[in-house]
Design a protein around this motif. Structure first.
Motif, PDB file in Angstrom:
ATOM      1  N   THR A 131      -4.621  -9.911  -2.866  1.00 49.50           N
ATOM      2  CA  THR A 131      -4.672  -8.529  -2.870  1.00 49.50           C
ATOM      3  C   THR A 131      -4.262  -7.743  -4.302  1.00 49.50           C
ATOM      4  N   HIS A 132      -2.551  -7.744  -4.167  1.00 48.32           N
ATOM      5  CA  HIS A 132      -1.740  -7.363  -5.581  1.00 48.32           C
ATOM      6  C   HIS A 132      -1.897  -7.388  -6.268  1.00 48.32           C
ATOM      7  N   VAL A 133      -2.748  -8.664  -6.999  1.00 50.50           N
ATOM      8  CA  VAL A 133      -3.413  -9.149  -8.384  1.00 50.50           C
ATOM      9  C   VAL A 133      -4.440  -8.310  -8.422  1.00 50.50           C
ATOM     10  N   ILE A 134      -5.005  -7.924  -7.631  1.00 53.72           N
ATOM     11  CA  ILE A 134      -6.628  -7.882  -7.917  1.00 53.72           C
ATOM     12  C   ILE A 134      -6.176  -6.232  -7.927  1.00 53.72           C
ATOM     13  N   TYR A 135      -5.417  -5.178  -7.013  1.00 57.70           N
ATOM     14  CA  TYR A 135      -4.930  -4.151  -7.810  1.00 57.70           C
ATOM     15  C   TYR A 135      -3.901  -4.043  -8.872  1.00 57.70           C
ATOM     16  N   GLY A 136      -3.405  -5.022  -8.885  1.00 55.23           N
ATOM     17  CA  GLY A 136      -2.293  -4.781 -10.490  1.00 55.23           C
ATOM     18  C   GLY A 136      -3.904  -4.932 -11.711  1.00 55.23           C
ATOM     19  N   LEU A 137      -5.120  -5.884 -11.751  1.00 51.74           N
ATOM     20  CA  LEU A 137      -5.790  -5.799 -12.524  1.00 51.74           C
ATOM     21  C   LEU A 137      -6.196  -4.996 -13.090  1.00 51.74           C
ATOM     22  N   PHE A 138      -7.205  -4.112 -11.777  1.00 44.14           N
ATOM     23  CA  PHE A 138      -8.018  -3.087 -11.684  1.00 44.14           C
ATOM     24  C   PHE A 138      -7.093  -1.671 -12.476  1.00 44.14           C
ATOM     25  N   VAL A 157      -5.988  -8.463   8.252  1.00 43.78           N
ATOM     26  CA  VAL A 157      -5.693  -7.338   7.503  1.00 43.78           C
ATOM     27  C   VAL A 157      -6.037  -6.876   5.997  1.00 43.78           C
ATOM     28  N   TYR A 158      -6.237  -7.687   5.342  1.00 41.89           N
ATOM     29  CA  TYR A 158      -6.397  -7.332   3.884  1.00 41.89           C
ATOM     30  C   TYR A 158      -7.489  -7.550   3.673  1.00 41.89           C
ATOM     31  N   ALA A 159      -8.767  -7.662   4.243  1.00 45.42           N
ATOM     32  CA  ALA A 159     -10.300  -7.240   3.900  1.00 45.42           C
ATOM     33  C   ALA A 159     -10.973  -6.166   3.792  1.00 45.42           C
ATOM     34  N   PRO A 160     -10.249  -5.151   4.816  1.00 44.70           N
ATOM     35  CA  PRO A 160     -10.698  -4.175   4.209  1.00 44.70           C
ATOM     36  C   PRO A 160     -10.139  -3.271   2.672  1.00 44.70           C
ATOM     37  N   HIS A 161      -9.515  -4.373   2.498  1.00 41.21           N
ATOM     38  CA  HIS A 161      -8.698  -4.048   1.131  1.00 41.21           C
ATOM     39  C   HIS A 161      -9.810  -3.750  -0.253  1.00 41.21           C
ATOM     40  N   PHE A 162     -10.132  -5.534   0.095  1.00 37.14           N
ATOM     41  CA  PHE A 162     -11.668  -6.230  -0.639  1.00 37.14           C
ATOM     42  C   PHE A 162     -12.369  -4.583  -0.659  1.00 37.14           C
ATOM     43  N   GLY A 163     -13.364  -4.836   0.577  1.00 37.34           N
ATOM     44  CA  GLY A 163     -13.848  -4.366   0.617  1.00 37.34           C
ATOM     45  C   GLY A 163     -14.067  -2.684  -0.542  1.00 37.34           C
ATOM     46  N   TRP A 164     -12.428  -2.020   0.287  1.00 35.24           N
ATOM     47  CA  TRP A 164     -12.396  -0.495  -0.643  1.00 35.24           C
ATOM     48  C   TRP A 164     -11.791  -0.364  -2.420  1.00 35.24           C
ATOM     49  N   VAL A 165     -11.827  -2.044  -2.826  1.00 36.79           N
ATOM     50  CA  VAL A 165     -11.461  -2.080  -4.601  1.00 36.79           C
ATOM     51  C   VAL A 165     -13.069  -2.291  -4.799  1.00 36.79           C
ATOM     52  N   LEU A 213      -1.146   1.446  -2.143  1.00 34.90           N
ATOM     53  CA  LEU A 213       0.237   2.184  -1.126  1.00 34.90           C
ATOM     54  C   LEU A 213      -0.086   1.752   0.000  1.00 34.90           C
ATOM     55  N   ALA A 214      -1.397   1.430   0.368  1.00 30.60           N
ATOM     56  CA  ALA A 214      -1.431   1.101   2.154  1.00 30.60           C
ATOM     57  C   ALA A 214      -1.376  -0.467   1.843  1.00 30.60           C
ATOM     58  N   LEU A 215      -2.319  -1.175   0.750  1.00 35.12           N
ATOM     59  CA  LEU A 215      -1.311  -2.631   1.207  1.00 35.12           C
ATOM     60  C   LEU A 215       0.066  -2.594   1.135  1.00 35.12           C
ATOM     61  N   PHE A 216       1.298  -2.202   0.081  1.00 40.42           N
ATOM     62  CA  PHE A 216       1.987  -2.212   0.156  1.00 40.42           C
ATOM     63  C   PHE A 216       2.708  -1.558   2.175  1.00 40.42           C
ATOM     64  N   SER A 217       2.153  -0.423   2.479  1.00 32.55           N
ATOM     65  CA  SER A 217       2.307  -0.528   4.063  1.00 32.55           C
ATOM     66  C   SER A 217       2.247  -1.231   5.130  1.00 32.55           C
ATOM     67  N   GLY A 218       1.560  -1.715   4.562  1.00 31.91           N
ATOM     68  CA  GLY A 218       0.787  -3.185   5.464  1.00 31.91           C
ATOM     69  C   GLY A 218      -0.758  -2.052   6.337  1.00 31.91           C
ATOM     70  N   GLN A 219      -1.508  -1.345   5.785  1.00 27.97           N
ATOM     71  CA  GLN A 219      -2.207  -0.966   6.266  1.00 27.97           C
ATOM     72  C   GLN A 219      -3.079  -1.105   5.960  1.00 27.97           C
ATOM     73  N   SER A 220      -4.549  -0.391   6.419  1.00 27.60           N
ATOM     74  CA  SER A 220      -6.051  -0.472   5.884  1.00 27.60           C
ATOM     75  C   SER A 220      -5.690   0.433   5.064  1.00 27.60           C
ATOM     76  N   PRO A 221      -6.311   0.443   3.866  1.00 27.09           N
ATOM     77  CA  PRO A 221      -6.884   1.841   3.030  1.00 27.09           C
ATOM     78  C   PRO A 221      -7.347   2.495   3.590  1.00 27.09           C
ATOM     79  N   ASP A 222      -8.708   2.816   3.939  1.00 28.03           N
ATOM     80  CA  ASP A 222      -9.405   4.091   4.919  1.00 28.03           C
ATOM     81  C   ASP A 222      -8.048   4.400   5.878  1.00 28.03           C
TER      82      ASP A 222
END
Length: 121
Positions: A19-26, A58-66, A109-118
């Motif tokens: 998930t960090h790699v996805i955010y970084g590449l984006f 907990v990472y599934a919402p991040h994939f949808g968010w991106v 930032l939500a990923l860093f804090s372990g929360q859902s982005p939404d």
């Protein structure tokens, strides 16, 4: 006497790292103003490939968010490009870029804090 077999360890990087790699590449594709646009495409392909693995975590919402950020941002940038001859496209393009950047930062930032982005649990 029977021994319990150890659970199979997942191969490859864990979902947090992916998930960090996805955010970084984006971010790399966005910050480079499209010069490294393949980085953004790679982030989206990786998100689609790993979305099934992240289901129920907990990472599934991040994939949808991106993915939503990418597709909505692309739509608004294309519409803005079409509207540039009437000069409103520059304004809507700038707003779309700010919106994509905002969502990228908020999600990461939500990923860093372990929360859902939404903001949902």
């Amino acid at each position: 006497m029977t021994e319990a077999l150890p659970a199979d360890e997942p191969q490859g990087p864990n979902l947090r790292t992916v998930t960090h790699v996805i955010y970084g590449l984006f971010a790399l594709g966005l910050i480079s103003a499209g010069v490294l646009g393949l980085a953004t495409v790679a982030a989206i392909v990786l998100a689609y490939l790993k979305r099934g693995d992240a289901a129920g975590t907990v990472y599934a919402p991040h994939f949808g968010w991106v993915l939503k950020t990418f597709w909505w941002g692309l739509l608004w940038l294309v519409l803005s490009a079409l509207a540039t001859p009437i000069l409103v496209g520059w304004l809507t393009g700038a707003v779309a870029l700010v919106w994509v950047l905002y969502r990228l930062i908020k999600g990461w930032l939500a990923l860093f804090s372990g929360q859902s982005p939404d903001g949902e649990a």
